[in-house]
Every structure is written in C-alpha cells, then in structure tokens.
Scaffold this active site. Structure first.
Site, PDB file in Angstrom:
ATOM      1  N   HIS A   1      -0.612   4.031  -0.154  1.00  0.00           N
ATOM      2  CA  HIS A   1      -1.007   3.238  -1.096  1.00  0.00           C
ATOM      3  C   HIS A   1      -1.915   2.216  -1.001  1.00  0.00           C
ATOM      4  CE1 HIS A   1       0.197   1.332  -5.021  1.00  0.00           C
ATOM      5  NE2 HIS A   1      -0.076   0.071  -4.149  1.00  0.00           N
ATOM      6  N   GLU A   2      -1.378   1.391   0.278  1.00  0.00           N
ATOM      7  CA  GLU A   2      -2.550   0.250   0.512  1.00  0.00           C
ATOM      8  C   GLU A   2      -3.907   0.711   1.087  1.00  0.00           C
ATOM      9  OE1 GLU A   2      -1.240  -2.234  -0.813  1.00  0.00           O
ATOM     10  OE2 GLU A   2       1.044  -1.815  -0.261  1.00  0.00           O
TER      11      GLU A   2
ATOM     12  N   HIS B   1      -5.837   1.124  -2.108  1.00  0.00           N
ATOM     13  CA  HIS B   1      -6.673  -0.094  -2.694  1.00  0.00           C
ATOM     14  C   HIS B   1      -7.789  -0.543  -2.050  1.00  0.00           C
ATOM     15  CE1 HIS B   1      -3.710  -2.056  -5.353  1.00  0.00           C
ATOM     16  NE2 HIS B   1      -2.608  -1.552  -4.521  1.00  0.00           N
TER      17      HIS B   1
ATOM     18  N   GLU C   1      -3.314  -0.894  -9.626  1.00  0.00           N
ATOM     19  CA  GLU C   1      -2.029  -0.444  -9.111  1.00  0.00           C
ATOM     20  C   GLU C   1      -1.955   1.194  -9.687  1.00  0.00           C
ATOM     21  OE1 GLU C   1      -0.722  -1.402  -6.740  1.00  0.00           O
ATOM     22  OE2 GLU C   1      -0.965  -3.457  -6.677  1.00  0.00           O
TER      23      GLU C   1
ATOM     24  N   TYR D   1       3.209  -0.043 -11.905  1.00  0.00           N
ATOM     25  CA  TYR D   1       2.861   1.138 -11.024  1.00  0.00           C
ATOM     26  C   TYR D   1       3.607   2.240 -11.761  1.00  0.00           C
ATOM     27  CZ  TYR D   1       2.953  -2.599  -7.502  1.00  0.00           C
ATOM     28  OH  TYR D   1       2.457  -3.728  -6.641  1.00  0.00           O
TER      29      TYR D   1
HETATM   30 ZN   LIG Z   1      -0.490  -1.783  -4.959  1.00  0.00          ZN
END
Ligand SMILES: [Zn+2]
Length: 478
Positions: A339-340, A343, A362, A411
């Site tokens: 997930h990060e 980003h 998100e 999210y």
């Molecule tokens: Zn995030």
C-alpha cells in the site's frame, strides 16, 4: 412449431453468430475496450487536464545537527516564489513539531521541546506567531506575484516519545514534517487545523538540500536517493520535486538490499526478529508491477523502514503498525508495505489535498494494490460494496466532517465504489490502463475530486453522474 427459415434469415443469423464470436474472441484475447476505438494518444489528445495550482514554488536549504542527547538544531532557509495571482502580506507555514509539546499534547509521556530562536525575511529579523501548527510570518513589504522571498528559521527540538510520525522510540528517531513547510495558496492560504487522524498538511512539490550531522553510532535513511549504506555521520543529500523530506535515524538494526534494474530497494528493521527477505520479495514484485502498470518510479532508491505507523513519504515508507498500536502480523505487514509503495505514485507523483480529498490517494492506492494482489496472491478482486452499506456519508468530505468510521470511508467505501465503476466498464484491464493514462496525464500535478471525476468520465465515456450517486458529493454541473 418451427417456422420456415428464409434465405434472408439465414444470412442474418450467420452474421449475428460471426459478430458474437468475434466479439467474444476480442473480449477474451485482447483489450477489447480499445478494439473499436482510436489509439490511446489520439483519443486523449483533446482532453485538457485542469490541475490545481499550488500557489507557490519553494526550495528548502536545511542544516540539521543532532546532539548525542537527542537535541536537534536546525537552520532552514526557504526560497518561496509567489506563483498565485494575489499579493501576499504574510507567509503561512505548517510547524507540526509544535503539536507534540506539553502545551498542545499534555497526554504525551515525553513531550517534545521546541524553541524558535530567530526568523528572518530576506535577511531582516521578522516577528511571527505560532499557534498550534500554524506559523505566520507577516511581511513588511508586500510580496507581489512572481517575486521571491527568502525566509530563514533557526530552531531546536527534541522528539516526543509516542508522537505521530514525528516521534522517537527505543533509540530510533523519526523526523516527519520536522521543518516549517510552506502551505499551498488558493484564494488564500490553504492551512487546515491539525488532526491526529489522517494527514492534515498539504504541500507542493519542492526541491530540498539537506546538510546533516548526526552522532557516529546512527544510520540515516531518508527521502533522498543519495543516502548510502552504511551512512556517513555527516553529509549533504538532495531530493527534487518531492512533497516533503522524511528522515529516519536508526540505532541497532538489520538491513537487506535488492536491485530492480537501476533501483536499489532497501528494507531496514529495528526488530531483529523480522523476516526482511519476505518483505523485500513483495516490495520488489510490487515495484515491478506498479512500474509496468502505472509508470516509472522516479528515484534510484526505495527505502522501507519496518517500524512505526504505516506511512508514505517520497522515496521512503514506514510500516509496522496502524496509528501507533502494536505491530501487525506478517501478512498484514506485507500488504501495508505494498500500500505504501503504491502511494509513491498516488501522493508522491500525483498530488491531492489529503484534508479535503483524502479518498483520492487512499482509494486509488488501494485499488492499484488490489490489482497487484490479484496477480501476486492469485486472489479474486474483492472490494465489496455490501461491506459499506451501513455508511451513509459520501467518501469525499473533508476530514473534519467524519466523526467516526473515517478510515472505512476513506480507504474502504471509496475503493469498493471505485472498483464497482470499473467492474461495470471492463474490470481489471480497464483499471490498469486507466492508472497508466491517469499517471501520464497528471504526473507532478494536483487533482481534486471534481477534476478526477471529469477525467474518469471522459476516459470511460460516461456522460451522467449516476455511477457516483450516493458515494461522492459532486456539483451539479460536473
Ligand atoms: Zn495510505
């Protein structure tokens, strides 16, 4: 009774069978959405992106010195150009370290100590006010559009224990939002109140030059692609076109590295029991997938620090817990890292205001991660709308409009509803192609809900807003 089949009917039936089978073939074996349309470049040549201007351009030149007792001395020189249409009579900056002092956060076991020695504007000492995380510096002389001013701030701080992102734990130091950051400017300064939940700061893409000096027994890991391992105790590092500059200063740790083309992936952990190979494997696979699917990762190094709350910064991410609670399990940690990393594109390269449009980075990050998981874990894409039917609000409200369930909106519901739109328009193949086109259209630009939906509707060739009703607030004219 079976009717008499005429020759005309036979021709029609044959044509229909041929059409259906060719359509099936195209659907199954090619990207059928584009089978009947013009090439991508031609198709998008008449779309003009309308990104949101940041209102200023800034360069940060910062000297950071850490003493063995954990006191940091900083001198920051910020060159700020007014690119808005208004003359300014003050500068507004975020100064987030101030949110962790005893005054502003009395519950902290060990709060931060902060003192600002001097602020100057173009070399002349300036007065200022610091209220919570808002640092206001009045300008004696109006700053007209296209002119530059240099603001210098000298200050000291210690890190709090148990802070949020800006924190220290077990002899490791995490410097997030540790320097005065110039706010964006719209019809006025775009500075929202600080909140402990979500990201309440929004900055433009900037250039950074950092000169650091840290005690010898520490390792520095940062946003810059230039930091080496083992790191030197003194150095000069840079990063360009970055939304912010994060620094981790680690004591005892373990590290693994792996190259993907010319990108060096490094995983650091202060926990000696963590299996770093497991993490670097999925980091490698996801970086490879996102580069292929979305566009190139912009740096020569990607750092993953397995400690603290899951958080994205340019060129570096942290992952270990959610909002400072205890460490999450291995599988959840792998997913948090992915997930990060996603980003890096949706936050790091395409920007949005995380206070007013948190769902954008998100939701798209989660959607992109979901596409990767479906390949990597060979699992179904399961963003289910039914899970969120109990959440009546839209997903694109500013953070202060959610009293509870903020994360479920930002999210969860956002991703499920976005996926539903794509599911009805070609599914995974369309998502992947959309992400690439979105990246190519908006890299190093800022998007808000209105612009994102304008682009999505153009891309999917949708003319009304029925697919967005019930989960997004949109102006009537969109
Ligand atoms: Zn995030």
């Amino acid at each position: 009774m079976v009717g008499k089949i005429t020759r005309g009917r036979i021709v029609v039936i044959c044509l229909a069978v041929a059409l259906i089978s060719s359509e099936y073939f195209l659907y199954k074996y090619s990207n059928w959405r584009y089978a009947y349309t013009e090439p991508l470049n031609k198709r998008y040549s008449d779309f003009l992106p309308k990104s949101i201007p940041p209102g200023n351009e800034s360069q940060y030149d910062i000297t950071l010195k850490m003493d063995p007792d954990g006191m940091f001395n900083v001198h920051s020189s910020i060159s700020i150009k007014n690119t808005s249409a208004d003359p300014w009579n003050e500068l507004v900056l975020y100064f987030i370290p101030n949110m962790f002092t005893e005054n502003n956060n009395p519950k902290l076991h060990e709060p931060s100590k902060i003192s600002i020695d001097r602020i100057s504007i173009d070399g002349n000492e300036a007065r200022f006010t610091l209220d919570k995380d808002k640092l206001t510096v009045p300008l004696n002389k109006e700053l007209v559009p296209n002119r530059v001013v240099v603001a210098e701030v000298s200050y000291q701080f210690t890190l709090p224990e148990g802070g949020l992102r800006f924190t220290k734990s077990n002899g490791n130091y995490y410097l997030a939002q540790w320097y005065p950051m110039i706010a964006t400017y719209r019809d006025g300064w775009n500075k929202r109140d600080f909140r402990l939940k979500g990201e309440t700061y929004h900055t433009a893409f900037s250039n950074f030059k950092i000169k650091y000096d840290i005690p010898k027994n520490f390792t520095i890991v940062t946003t810059s692609e230039e930091d080496l391992y083992p790191s030197k105790s003194q150095g000069h590092i840079e990063a360009n076109n970055a939304k912010e500059f994060f620094i981790a200063i680690l004591g005892d740790h373990q590290v693994v590295e792996k190259k993907l083309g010319n990108i060096n992936i490094r995983v650091f952990s202060v926990d000696k029991n963590k299996n770093l190979n497991d993490i670097i494997e999925i980091a490698y696979a996801s970086l490879e997938y996102f580069q292929k699917t979305i566009g190139p990762y912009p740096y020569k190094q990607l750092d993953i620090v397995l400690d603290e709350s899951g958080m994205e910064y340019p060129g570096i991410v942290t992952a270990n817990s959610i909002n400072g609670s205890s460490s999450i399990g291995t599988d959840a940690l792998r997913r948090m890292v992915v997930h990060e990393i996603a980003h890096q594109w949706f936050y790091g390269i395409i920007s949005n205001d995380p206070f007013t449009d948190a769902w954008l980075d998100e939701g798209i990050t989660e959607l992109a991660a979901g596409m990767f998981y479906s390949d990597y874990f060979d699992e179904d894409i399961a963003f289910e709308e039914e899970q969120y039917v109990h959440l009546p609000l839209p997903v694109n409200l500013p953070l202060d409009k959610y009293s509870k369930n903020q994360s479920s909106y930002i999210y969860g519901k956002s991703t499920a509803m976005l996926w539903k739109v794509f599911e009805q328009n070609g599914g995974k193949t369309t998502v992947e192609d959309f992400l690439k086109t979105y990246f190519n259209t908006y890299q190093y630009k800022e998007v808000d809900t209105k612009e994102f939906i304008r682009f999505l509707k153009y891309y999917l060739n949708i003319t009304d807003n029925s697919l967005f009703s019930g989960w997004l607030v949109l102006d009537d004219k969109e």
